[in-house]
Design a protein around this motif. Structure first.
Motif, PDB file in Angstrom:
ATOM      1  N   ASP A  47       0.884   4.940 -10.110  1.00 49.82           N
ATOM      2  CA  ASP A  47       2.268   5.157  -9.685  1.00 49.82           C
ATOM      3  C   ASP A  47       2.540   4.275  -8.475  1.00 49.82           C
ATOM      4  O   ASP A  47       1.701   4.184  -7.571  1.00 49.82           O
ATOM      5  CB  ASP A  47       2.497   6.619  -9.291  1.00 49.82           C
ATOM      6  N   THR A  48       3.691   3.639  -8.438  1.00 50.85           N
ATOM      7  CA  THR A  48       4.048   2.819  -7.290  1.00 50.85           C
ATOM      8  C   THR A  48       5.409   3.245  -6.750  1.00 50.85           C
ATOM      9  O   THR A  48       6.261   3.742  -7.495  1.00 50.85           O
ATOM     10  CB  THR A  48       4.102   1.320  -7.647  1.00 50.85           C
ATOM     11  N   VAL A  49       5.591   3.047  -5.448  1.00 53.79           N
ATOM     12  CA  VAL A  49       6.880   3.341  -4.824  1.00 53.79           C
ATOM     13  C   VAL A  49       7.125   2.293  -3.742  1.00 53.79           C
ATOM     14  O   VAL A  49       6.225   1.984  -2.962  1.00 53.79           O
ATOM     15  CB  VAL A  49       6.914   4.773  -4.234  1.00 53.79           C
ATOM     16  N   GLN A  50       8.318   1.708  -3.725  1.00 50.58           N
ATOM     17  CA  GLN A  50       8.649   0.738  -2.685  1.00 50.58           C
ATOM     18  C   GLN A  50       9.103   1.474  -1.435  1.00 50.58           C
ATOM     19  O   GLN A  50       9.956   2.348  -1.491  1.00 50.58           O
ATOM     20  CB  GLN A  50       9.753  -0.224  -3.145  1.00 50.58           C
ATOM     21  N   VAL A  51       8.502   1.115  -0.308  1.00 53.20           N
ATOM     22  CA  VAL A  51       8.765   1.853   0.931  1.00 53.20           C
ATOM     23  C   VAL A  51       8.511   0.928   2.120  1.00 53.20           C
ATOM     24  O   VAL A  51       7.657   0.041   2.059  1.00 53.20           O
ATOM     25  CB  VAL A  51       7.869   3.115   0.998  1.00 53.20           C
ATOM     26  N   ASP A  52       9.262   1.128   3.204  1.00 50.14           N
ATOM     27  CA  ASP A  52       9.061   0.347   4.413  1.00 50.14           C
ATOM     28  C   ASP A  52       7.720   0.698   5.049  1.00 50.14           C
ATOM     29  O   ASP A  52       7.098   1.706   4.733  1.00 50.14           O
ATOM     30  CB  ASP A  52      10.195   0.602   5.412  1.00 50.14           C
ATOM     31  N   GLU A  53       7.309  -0.161   5.992  1.00 44.42           N
ATOM     32  CA  GLU A  53       5.955  -0.051   6.533  1.00 44.42           C
ATOM     33  C   GLU A  53       5.666   1.280   7.236  1.00 44.42           C
ATOM     34  O   GLU A  53       4.665   1.930   6.947  1.00 44.42           O
ATOM     35  CB  GLU A  53       5.707  -1.216   7.513  1.00 44.42           C
ATOM     36  N   GLN A  54       6.514   1.688   8.176  1.00 46.26           N
ATOM     37  CA  GLN A  54       6.221   2.905   8.930  1.00 46.26           C
ATOM     38  C   GLN A  54       6.246   4.160   8.061  1.00 46.26           C
ATOM     39  O   GLN A  54       5.323   4.983   8.141  1.00 46.26           O
ATOM     40  CB  GLN A  54       7.188   3.043  10.111  1.00 46.26           C
ATOM     41  N   PRO A  55       7.253   4.344   7.199  1.00 49.86           N
ATOM     42  CA  PRO A  55       7.214   5.524   6.320  1.00 49.86           C
ATOM     43  C   PRO A  55       5.998   5.536   5.393  1.00 49.86           C
ATOM     44  O   PRO A  55       5.543   6.608   4.996  1.00 49.86           O
ATOM     45  CB  PRO A  55       8.519   5.407   5.522  1.00 49.86           C
TER      46      PRO A  55
END
Length: 302
Positions: A47-55
């Motif tokens: 499973d993949t999810v695109q997310v910013d670095e800090q979150p």
């Protein structure tokens, strides 16, 4: 990023891994190849999810994702989650050396070689004005979520520039390509590894030399930064439970380590050649079996 079990987790014997994808193409390349091999060689569902670095760090600590495959340096998160809470475990380097800096196009630097010293930048500010930067020169940044000291640097070095955020890596690339097409000058925050250097040759502007003292000062007060970005061996981080699980996936991701050329090859396939991340990963995997077979745990080679 709410906690959701993989739909495959309920299937008897199913194995699943969750990976966050950073918003830059190099991070997408790492995950694409890891995902392809986990699924095709090791029998996992990814499973993949695109997310910013800090979150992504928060999600990693909470077990909502299992591994970050490329971190550019987040000392506050490392202190909180690795050293204090111990919910995150260092996973070693991914083999790539990262470097952030300020860059100008080679076609412009060839005509004005002194522009590659930060002390001469104000001399060229008028040539770098845009509608967004007003009466100041434009320093083009990408996403505000990326690791950047540029606002502090402009202020502390007393430069007549305005930091303008394109909004994303893709938007920044589009602007850089447009400038290059028209042979216009530009000054941009940019980083290595990055496939765009193959298409738009750039020369780095020398900022005041990075020192440990400057880095320590900046870690305490980011607004005080007045030196160049450090050279950073890019790191992996795992959720501690995942790291200690002894799973084939955890062992594989710990072994995952490649070169700048490898990453750029996959990145350019996606960003420039129009391949999907799966197609780009498949192309790289088929071309470089000697590289990735070293990552397979012993039990997977039997």
């Amino acid at each position: 990023m709410t906690k959701q079990a993989s739909p495959y987790a309920a299937v008897g014997g199913a194995k699943s891994v969750s990976l966050p994808i950073g918003t830059w193409v190099g991070a997408q390349a790492n995950v694409a190849v890891a995902k392809y091999l986990l699924e095709h060689e090791l029998g996992y569902h990814v499973d993949t999810v695109q997310v910013d670095e800090q979150p992504a760090w928060d999600a990693l600590s909470q077990g909502r994702v299992d591994a970050i495959l490329e971190d550019w340096g987040h000392p506050e998160e490392e202190q909180r989650y690795v050293k204090d809470k111990k919910t995150v475990t260092a996973g070693g380097g991914n083999g790539v050396i990262g470097h952030i800096g300020w860059w100008v196009p080679k076609y412009w630097a060839d005509k004005h070689p002194d522009v590659t010293d930060w002390k001469n930048l104000d001399k060229y500010a008028d040539q770098l004005r845009t509608a967004e930067s007003g009466k100041k020169g434009q320093l083009l940044d990408g996403s505000p979520s990326f690791v950047t000291n540029d606002k502090a640097l402009v202020k502390n070095l007393n430069l007549n520039y305005e930091v303008v955020f394109a909004g994303s890596e893709a938007a920044q690339i589009t602007q850089i390509k447009q400038f290059a097409k028209e042979k216009k000058p530009f000054l941009t925050y940019w980083y290595e590894p990055q496939w765009l250097f193959n298409q738009v040759p750039m020369v780095e502007v020398k900022l005041p030399e990075y020192t440990e003292a400057c880095g320590e000062k900046g870690a305490k007060d980011p607004k005080s930064i007045d030196c160049a970005y450090p050279i950073v061996p890019l790191q992996k981080y795992f959720n501690t439970d995942f790291a200690n699980s002894g799973s084939t996936a955890a062992k594989f991701l710990k072994n995952f380590s490649w070169t700048k050329a490898d990453q750029n090859e996959v990145s350019e396939s996606v960003a420039s050649d129009g391949l999907t991340t799966d197609q780009a990963a498949k192309r790289w995997v088929e071309k470089h079996p000697d590289a990735w077979k070293r990552w397979l745990p012993k039990e997977a080679k039997q």
